[in-house]
Design a protein around this motif. Structure first.
Motif, PDB file in Angstrom:
ATOM      1  N   GLU A 276       0.878  -1.101  -0.167  1.00 29.16           N
ATOM      2  CA  GLU A 276      -0.020  -0.064  -0.131  1.00 29.16           C
ATOM      3  C   GLU A 276       0.879   1.360   0.014  1.00 29.16           C
ATOM      4  N   VAL A 277       0.440   2.291  -0.646  1.00 27.21           N
ATOM      5  CA  VAL A 277       0.947   3.546  -0.699  1.00 27.21           C
ATOM      6  C   VAL A 277       0.021   4.767  -0.552  1.00 27.21           C
ATOM      7  N   GLY A 278       0.558   5.913  -0.352  1.00 25.49           N
ATOM      8  CA  GLY A 278      -0.401   7.008  -0.360  1.00 25.49           C
ATOM      9  C   GLY A 278      -1.522   6.766   0.844  1.00 25.49           C
ATOM     10  N   ASP A 279      -0.821   6.676   2.019  1.00 25.84           N
ATOM     11  CA  ASP A 279      -1.618   6.472   3.347  1.00 25.84           C
ATOM     12  C   ASP A 279      -2.786   5.229   2.875  1.00 25.84           C
ATOM     13  N   GLY A 280      -2.622   4.294   2.149  1.00 25.85           N
ATOM     14  CA  GLY A 280      -3.440   3.184   1.968  1.00 25.85           C
ATOM     15  C   GLY A 280      -4.461   3.492   0.719  1.00 25.85           C
ATOM     16  N   GLU A 281      -4.291   4.461   0.109  1.00 27.71           N
ATOM     17  CA  GLU A 281      -5.222   4.906  -1.050  1.00 27.71           C
ATOM     18  C   GLU A 281      -4.798   4.007  -2.348  1.00 27.71           C
ATOM     19  N   ALA A 282      -3.664   3.372  -2.469  1.00 28.91           N
ATOM     20  CA  ALA A 282      -3.355   3.018  -3.665  1.00 28.91           C
ATOM     21  C   ALA A 282      -2.486   1.575  -3.399  1.00 28.91           C
ATOM     22  N   ARG A 283      -2.284   0.774  -4.395  1.00 27.02           N
ATOM     23  CA  ARG A 283      -1.212  -0.071  -4.305  1.00 27.02           C
ATOM     24  C   ARG A 283      -0.276   0.036  -5.223  1.00 27.02           C
ATOM     25  N   PHE A 284       1.181  -0.523  -4.911  1.00 24.28           N
ATOM     26  CA  PHE A 284       2.077  -0.222  -5.965  1.00 24.28           C
ATOM     27  C   PHE A 284       2.957  -1.618  -5.996  1.00 24.28           C
ATOM     28  N   PRO A 285       3.627  -2.136  -7.073  1.00 26.70           N
ATOM     29  CA  PRO A 285       4.407  -3.293  -6.870  1.00 26.70           C
ATOM     30  C   PRO A 285       5.503  -3.308  -5.974  1.00 26.70           C
ATOM     31  N   ARG A 286       5.581  -4.380  -5.201  1.00 27.23           N
ATOM     32  CA  ARG A 286       6.848  -4.491  -4.201  1.00 27.23           C
ATOM     33  C   ARG A 286       7.671  -5.683  -4.650  1.00 27.23           C
ATOM     34  N   ARG A 287       7.244  -6.454  -5.418  1.00 24.96           N
ATOM     35  CA  ARG A 287       8.184  -7.585  -5.891  1.00 24.96           C
ATOM     36  C   ARG A 287       7.831  -8.351  -7.141  1.00 24.96           C
ATOM     37  N   LEU A 288       8.425  -8.425  -7.943  1.00 23.62           N
ATOM     38  CA  LEU A 288       8.304  -9.336  -9.232  1.00 23.62           C
ATOM     39  C   LEU A 288       9.065 -10.382  -9.288  1.00 23.62           C
ATOM     40  N   ARG A 289       8.772 -11.634  -9.554  1.00 22.73           N
ATOM     41  CA  ARG A 289       9.302 -12.737 -10.105  1.00 22.73           C
ATOM     42  C   ARG A 289       9.032 -13.294 -11.159  1.00 22.73           C
ATOM     43  N   GLN A 290      10.093 -13.564 -12.112  1.00 20.76           N
ATOM     44  CA  GLN A 290      10.015 -14.193 -13.563  1.00 20.76           C
ATOM     45  C   GLN A 290      10.743 -15.477 -13.377  1.00 20.76           C
ATOM     46  N   ARG A 291      10.148 -16.541 -13.748  1.00 19.76           N
ATOM     47  CA  ARG A 291      10.900 -17.837 -13.952  1.00 19.76           C
ATOM     48  C   ARG A 291      10.565 -18.495 -15.096  1.00 19.76           C
ATOM     49  N   PHE A 292      11.685 -18.966 -15.861  1.00 18.92           N
ATOM     50  CA  PHE A 292      11.742 -19.832 -17.099  1.00 18.92           C
ATOM     51  C   PHE A 292      11.912 -21.381 -16.875  1.00 18.92           C
TER      52      PHE A 292
END
Length: 314
Positions: A245-261
Motif C-alpha cells: 500500500e502507498v499514499g496512506d493506503g489509497e492505492a497499491r504499488f508493486p513490491r516484488r516481481l519474480r519471473q521464472r523460465f
C-alpha cells in the motif's frame, strides 16, 4: 499501464466494498449459450479488472523509487563475455554470469518514466538509461556508446521497466492493449488452496500462444500472475507480482516481481523450484508518491560522441 491526464482523489476511487458487490453480481448474470465469444459475466470480469487497475494508478500521479534487480541463470557456471557487431557499426557486449545484479532508479510522472540502471548498486555509474514518454522511448547504453530513439512498439521484447506494467512480459504492450488485441478465451472467478479469490483470464495470441492472467482480490484485482506453457503443456514461464500500500493506503504499488523460465517438459507446476532462469525485481526502501518532480528529469540529453539511431526522425 499509462495513467489519465486528470488527477483523481481517493474519494473518486470505487470503494472496495462496491467492487466486491459487483463481483457477487457477476454470478447472477445470465450465461450466453454460444461459446467462442465472451458471455455477459465474462465480459463483466474483464471490465472489472481493467477498471480496478485504472482506478488504482490514477491515484498515483508521480512516484520515485529504487528497485533491486537480480538474474540467476542455472545453466551458467562461470562468467563469460561475448561481443557482437551491430548493423549500425556499434558493438554490443553480452556478459553471462551465474548471478547478475543491478539497481534501477525509477521516476514516474503520469505517462513519463525514466529508469537509470546501475550495475551492482546505485552508488555506481549508470550503465544505461531508459526514458519513456507516451509512445516514444530513448534508450542509452553507456558502455556501448550508443542510443536508440524509437516508438514503444519498435522496442525489443523485454520485461517492462515501468512497475505499473508488471504482470506482462513485453514492454511493448500493457494489459489493456493485450485484452484489446488478443482473443480472450475465458474469464472466471476461482479460489486457490488458501481460499483466496482470483479472477483468471485466458488469452490467445497468434504469435505468443495462450497466456493465463490472474488478478487477486487481496491485491485489489491488480495482476498477480501470468503463466504460459510449452506445446506439450509443461510450464514455460510464470510471472508473480506482489504489492504494497502507498499514499496512506489509497492505492497499491508493486513490491516484488519474480519471473521464472523452465525447460520444455521440466514441470507442470508453476512454483517448481527447478527453473532454468529466474529474474526478481524488489523495491528497495520507501516509495515517494505524489511529490513534485522537476520537468528536466525527463529531458535526457544524449552525450556528445554517441551514435544515435533515430527511428522517429530518421
Amino acid at each position: 499501464m499509462t495513467t489519465a491526464d486528470t488527477s483523481v482523489t481517493a474519494e473518486d476511487r470505487p470503494p472496495r466494498r462496491v467492487i466486491y458487490l459487483c463481483i457477487l453480481g457477476v454470478f447472477l448474470l445470465p450465461h450466453a449459450p454460444v461459446r467462442g465469444e465472451l458471455d455477459v459475466s465474462e465480459a463483466a470480469l474483464v471490465g472489472m479488472v481493467l477498471d480496478a487497475m485504472e482506478a488504482n494508478y490514477n491515484v498515483i500521479r508521480t512516484a520515485e523509487l529504487d528497485v533491486r534487480e537480480e538474474v540467476r541463470d542455472a545453466g551458467v557456471r562461470q562468467d563469460s563475455v561475448h561481443r557482437f557487431e551491430t548493423p549500425a557499426g556499434g558493438t554490443v557486449e553480452v556478459i553471462r554470469r551465474p548471478v547478475s545484479r543491478w539497481m534501477l532508479h525509477v521516476t514516474i510522472d503520469s505517462e513519463k518514466v525514466r529508469i537509470d540502471r546501475s550495475e551492482g548498486d546505485a552508488t555506481k555509474k549508470p550503465v544505461g538509461t531508459f526514458l519513456l514518454a507516451g509512445d516514444e522511448c530513448i534508450h542509452f547504453v553507456n558502455g556501448a556508446q550508443a542510443a536508440w530513439i524509437r516508438r514503444r512498439g519498435e522496442m525489443p521484447g523485454m520485461l517492462p521497466l515501468d512497475p505499473r506494467q508488471f504482470g506482462v512480459d513485453d514492454i511493448r504492450r500493457d494489459i489493456p492493449r493485450i485484452f484489446e488485441e488478443d482473443d480472450i478465451v475465458s474469464a472466471a472467478i476461482v479460489r486457490d488452496d488458501q481460499g483466496q479469490t482470483h479472477v483468471k483470464i485466458v488469452t490467445q495470441s497468434p504469435k505468443a500462444g495462450q497466456a493465463v492472467y490472474e488478478f487477486s482480490e487481496a491485491a485489489s484485482y491488480l495482476p498477480t500472475r501470468r503463466l504460459t506453457h510449452w506445446p506439450d503443456g509443461s510450464v514455460l514461464q510464470v510471472i508473480d507480482v506482489s504489492y504494497q500500500e502507498v499514499g496512506d493506503g489509497e492505492a497499491r504499488f508493486p513490491r516484488r516481481l519474480r519471473q521464472r523460465f523452465y525447460s520444455e517438459g521440466a514441470t507442470r507446476t508453476p512454483d517448481d523450484p527447478d527453473w532454468r532462469q529466474q529474474l526478481t525485481r524488489e523495491v528497495a526502501g520507501e516509495i515517494a508518491v505524489n511529490h513534485s518532480i522537476p520537468e528536466d528529469v525527463f529531458q535526457f540529453q544524449v552525450p556528445a560522441g554517441v551514435r544515435v539511431s533515430d527511428n522517429l526522425r530518421r
